[in-house]
Design an enzyme around this catalytic site. Structure first.
Site, short mmCIF file in Angstrom:
data_model
loop_
_atom_site.label_atom_id
_atom_site.label_comp_id
_atom_site.label_asym_id
_atom_site.label_seq_id
_atom_site.Cartn_x
_atom_site.Cartn_y
_atom_site.Cartn_z
N ASP A 17 -19.12 -4.20 -8.63
CA ASP A 17 -18.50 -5.44 -9.10
C ASP A 17 -19.62 -6.24 -9.76
O ASP A 17 -20.53 -6.73 -9.06
CB ASP A 17 -17.89 -6.21 -7.92
CG ASP A 17 -17.17 -7.48 -8.37
OD1 ASP A 17 -17.51 -8.00 -9.46
OD2 ASP A 17 -16.29 -7.96 -7.63
N SER B 80 -17.96 -10.23 -28.46
CA SER B 80 -16.63 -10.36 -29.06
C SER B 80 -16.75 -11.25 -30.29
O SER B 80 -17.71 -12.02 -30.39
CB SER B 80 -15.68 -11.01 -28.04
OG SER B 80 -14.51 -11.49 -28.66
N TYR C 61 -13.20 -17.74 -22.13
CA TYR C 61 -13.69 -16.43 -22.57
C TYR C 61 -14.70 -16.61 -23.70
O TYR C 61 -15.78 -16.01 -23.68
CB TYR C 61 -12.50 -15.58 -23.02
CG TYR C 61 -12.84 -14.22 -23.58
CD1 TYR C 61 -13.32 -13.19 -22.75
CD2 TYR C 61 -12.66 -13.92 -24.93
CE1 TYR C 61 -13.60 -11.93 -23.26
CE2 TYR C 61 -12.94 -12.67 -25.45
CZ TYR C 61 -13.41 -11.67 -24.61
OH TYR C 61 -13.68 -10.42 -25.12
N ALA D 186 -16.44 -19.22 -24.37
CA ALA D 186 -17.66 -19.83 -23.81
C ALA D 186 -18.53 -18.77 -23.15
O ALA D 186 -19.76 -18.74 -23.34
CB ALA D 186 -17.28 -20.92 -22.80
N LYS E 146 -18.60 -15.55 -23.77
CA LYS E 146 -19.15 -14.63 -24.77
C LYS E 146 -20.22 -15.33 -25.61
O LYS E 146 -21.20 -14.70 -26.02
CB LYS E 146 -18.03 -14.06 -25.66
CG LYS E 146 -17.07 -13.12 -24.91
CD LYS E 146 -17.78 -11.87 -24.37
CE LYS E 146 -16.82 -10.79 -23.90
NZ LYS E 146 -17.51 -9.64 -23.26
N1 NAP Z 1 -10.01 -5.33 -26.26
C1 NAP Z 1 -10.39 -6.27 -27.10
O1 NAP Z 1 -9.59 -6.76 -27.94
C2 NAP Z 1 -11.80 -6.75 -27.09
C3 NAP Z 1 -12.23 -7.54 -28.17
C4 NAP Z 1 -13.53 -8.03 -28.16
C5 NAP Z 1 -14.38 -7.72 -27.13
N2 NAP Z 1 -13.94 -6.95 -26.09
C6 NAP Z 1 -14.88 -6.70 -24.99
O2 NAP Z 1 -15.02 -5.31 -24.82
C7 NAP Z 1 -15.35 -5.03 -23.45
C8 NAP Z 1 -14.42 -3.94 -22.93
O3 NAP Z 1 -13.11 -4.45 -22.99
P1 NAP Z 1 -11.81 -3.52 -22.99
O4 NAP Z 1 -10.97 -3.95 -24.12
O5 NAP Z 1 -12.18 -2.10 -22.84
O6 NAP Z 1 -11.12 -4.10 -21.66
P2 NAP Z 1 -10.46 -3.34 -20.41
O7 NAP Z 1 -9.68 -2.18 -20.89
O8 NAP Z 1 -9.77 -4.40 -19.62
O9 NAP Z 1 -11.73 -2.82 -19.61
C9 NAP Z 1 -12.58 -3.73 -18.96
C10 NAP Z 1 -13.54 -2.96 -18.08
O10 NAP Z 1 -14.34 -3.90 -17.38
C11 NAP Z 1 -14.30 -3.60 -16.00
N3 NAP Z 1 -14.45 -4.81 -15.19
C12 NAP Z 1 -13.68 -5.93 -15.19
N4 NAP Z 1 -14.11 -6.79 -14.25
C13 NAP Z 1 -15.17 -6.20 -13.64
C14 NAP Z 1 -16.04 -6.57 -12.60
N5 NAP Z 1 -15.92 -7.74 -11.95
N6 NAP Z 1 -17.02 -5.71 -12.22
C15 NAP Z 1 -17.16 -4.52 -12.85
N7 NAP Z 1 -16.38 -4.12 -13.86
C16 NAP Z 1 -15.39 -4.95 -14.25
C17 NAP Z 1 -12.94 -2.94 -15.78
O11 NAP Z 1 -12.96 -2.07 -14.65
P3 NAP Z 1 -12.44 -2.41 -13.17
O12 NAP Z 1 -11.19 -3.22 -13.32
O13 NAP Z 1 -12.25 -1.05 -12.58
O14 NAP Z 1 -13.54 -3.16 -12.52
C18 NAP Z 1 -12.84 -2.10 -17.05
O15 NAP Z 1 -13.53 -0.89 -16.89
C19 NAP Z 1 -15.22 -6.36 -22.71
O16 NAP Z 1 -16.50 -6.93 -22.53
C20 NAP Z 1 -14.40 -7.21 -23.66
O17 NAP Z 1 -14.64 -8.59 -23.48
C21 NAP Z 1 -12.69 -6.45 -26.06
#
Ligand code: NAP
Length: 266
Positions: free
Chosen positions: A62, A141, A154, A156, A158
Site C-alpha cells: 500500500d 497526468s 487529483y 493538486a 499530480k
Molecule cells: N486512466 C487515465 O485516464 C489516466 C490519465 C492520466 C494519468 N493516469 C495515471 O496513470 C496511473 C495508472 O492509472 P490507471 O489508469 O492504470 O488506473 P487503475 O486501472 O485504477 O490502476 C491503478 C493502480 O494503482 C494501484 N493503487 C491504487 N491505490 C494504491 C495504493 N494505495 N497502494 C498501492 N497501489 C495502489 C491499483 O492497485 P490496487 O487497487 O491493487 O492497489 C492499480 O494497480 C495513475 O497514476 C493515474 O493517475 C491515468
C-alpha cells in the site's frame, strides 16, 4: 530490448496502465517487482509476465504506508541485488466538484496515494538507483499541468508529483539518474470507475467514451519508449501539446478545452 534483465520496480501493477507496462516490460525480458494492494491480481499479472519472458516478484504494497514502500525496495534488493528502474504508477482519481465533497479526507487520501506514495518509493530506491545510474519514471497526468474541473484534489496531487520530480531531476542528474515524467491524457482503464465520488466511495461507472480514448497498452508503449530514451517528459495528446503553448497566450481557452473534455467524456 532496453529493459532486458533490467530490475524494474513497478507500482500500480495489478491492473490498467501498470498491468500493460508489466506485460510489455516482461516481453523485453525485464526482472520485475510488481507492487499494488491486490495480491491475487498481482500474482495473475506475474504469471503472465513469466509466460512472456520476464521474471516477476510480487510484493503486496500500500503506497500510502511508508513502511510498505521501504519493504518493497528492501525485498527488491534481496531478490535481485540491485535496482535499475523505478516506475511510480500507482494512482487514484476523483470525479466530483469541490463544493460537493462530503468528507475532505478524500482529498487528503488522493494526495497520499499519488504524491506521498511516489515520494516514499523514490526515497528508499534512490540510493540504489544512484549505484546503477538508473531511471525514475513518474506517471503523472495532464492534470499535473492544467486545471481540470471535477479533479481539484487529483490535479493538486499530480501538480505536487510534477513539482517534486521536476526538482529531483536536477538534483540527481550528476549521479546519472534520469527522471521521466509522463502526462497521460484520458486512458481507457478501470481508473475512472474507481475514481472517488462526492461520498468518498468509488464512482462505480465510467463516464468516458472509452472507444474514443487511448488504450492502456498504447500508453504503456509510450512510457516504456520514453523511459528507455531517458526523455524528460511524455505529453501524450495533441490537445495537451497544443495546450502547453496556448496557456501562455490564452489560458482561458485551455480552461474551456478542459471543461469540454470532461463534459464530453473524451
Ligand atoms: N486512466 C487515465 O485516464 C489516466 C490519465 C492520466 C494519468 N493516469 C495515471 O496513470 C496511473 C495508472 O492509472 P490507471 O489508469 O492504470 O488506473 P487503475 O486501472 O485504477 O490502476 C491503478 C493502480 O494503482 C494501484 N493503487 C491504487 N491505490 C494504491 C495504493 N494505495 N497502494 C498501492 N497501489 C495502489 C491499483 O492497485 P490496487 O487497487 O491493487 O492497489 C492499480 O494497480 C495513475 O497514476 C493515474 O493517475 C491515468
Amino acid at each position: 530490448m532496453d529493459f532486458k534483465k533490467n530490475v524494474v520496480v513497478l507500482t500500480g501493477a495489478s491492473t490498467g496502465i501498470g498491468e500493460a507496462l508489466a506485460h510489455q516490460l516482461a516481453e523485453q525480458g525485464a526482472w520485475l517487482v510488481l507492487a499494488a494492494r491486490n495480491a491475487e491480481k498481482l500474482e495473475a499479472v506475474a504469471a503472465e509476465c513469466r509466460e512472456r519472458g520476464g521474471r516477476a516478484l510480487v510484493v503486496p504494497t500500500d503506497v500510502t504506508i511508508e513502511d510498505d514502500c521501504r519493504e518493497l525496495i528492501e525485498r527488491t534488493v534481496a531478490e535481485y541485488g540491485h535496482i535499475d528502474t523505478l516506475i511510480n504508477n500507482a494512482g487514484l482519481s476523483m470525479w466530483m466538484k469541490f463544493e460537493d465533497v462530503e468528507d475532505l479526507a478524500s482529498l487528503e487520501y488522493l494526495m497520499r496515494v499519488n504524491y506521498f506514495g511516489s515520494m516514499y518509493c523514490t526515497y528508499y530506491a534512490l540510493p540504489y538507483l544512484k549505484i546503477t545510474r538508473g531511471r525514475i519514471v513518474a506517471v503523472a497526468s495532464v492534470a499535473a499541468r492544467a486545471g481540470i474541473p471535477t479533479r481539484t484534489g487529483y490535479s493538486a496531487a499530480k501538480h505536487a508529483m510534477d513539482g517534486f520530480f521536476e526538482s529531483l531531476r536536477i538534483e540527481v542528474a550528476d549521479a546519472g539518474v534520469s527522471v521521466t515524467i509522463a502526462y497521460p491524457d484520458f486512458v481507457a482503464s478501470g481508473m475512472h470507475t474507481r475514481s472517488l465520488g462526492a461520498d468518498g466511495k468509488p464512482l462505480g461507472h465510467n463516464p468516458l467514451q472509452v472507444d474514443k480514448i487511448m488504450t492502456s497498452e498504447e500508453c504503456a508503449r509510450i512510457i516504456i519508449k520514453g523511459a528507455a530514451e531517458r526523455k524528460r517528459q511524455l505529453i501524450m495528446s495533441n490537445r495537451a501539446r497544443f495546450g502547453q503553448w496556448l496557456k501562455l497566450i490564452a489560458p482561458g481557452m485551455v480552461d474551456n478545452i478542459a471543461k469540454k473534455a470532461i463534459e464530453k467524456g473524451k
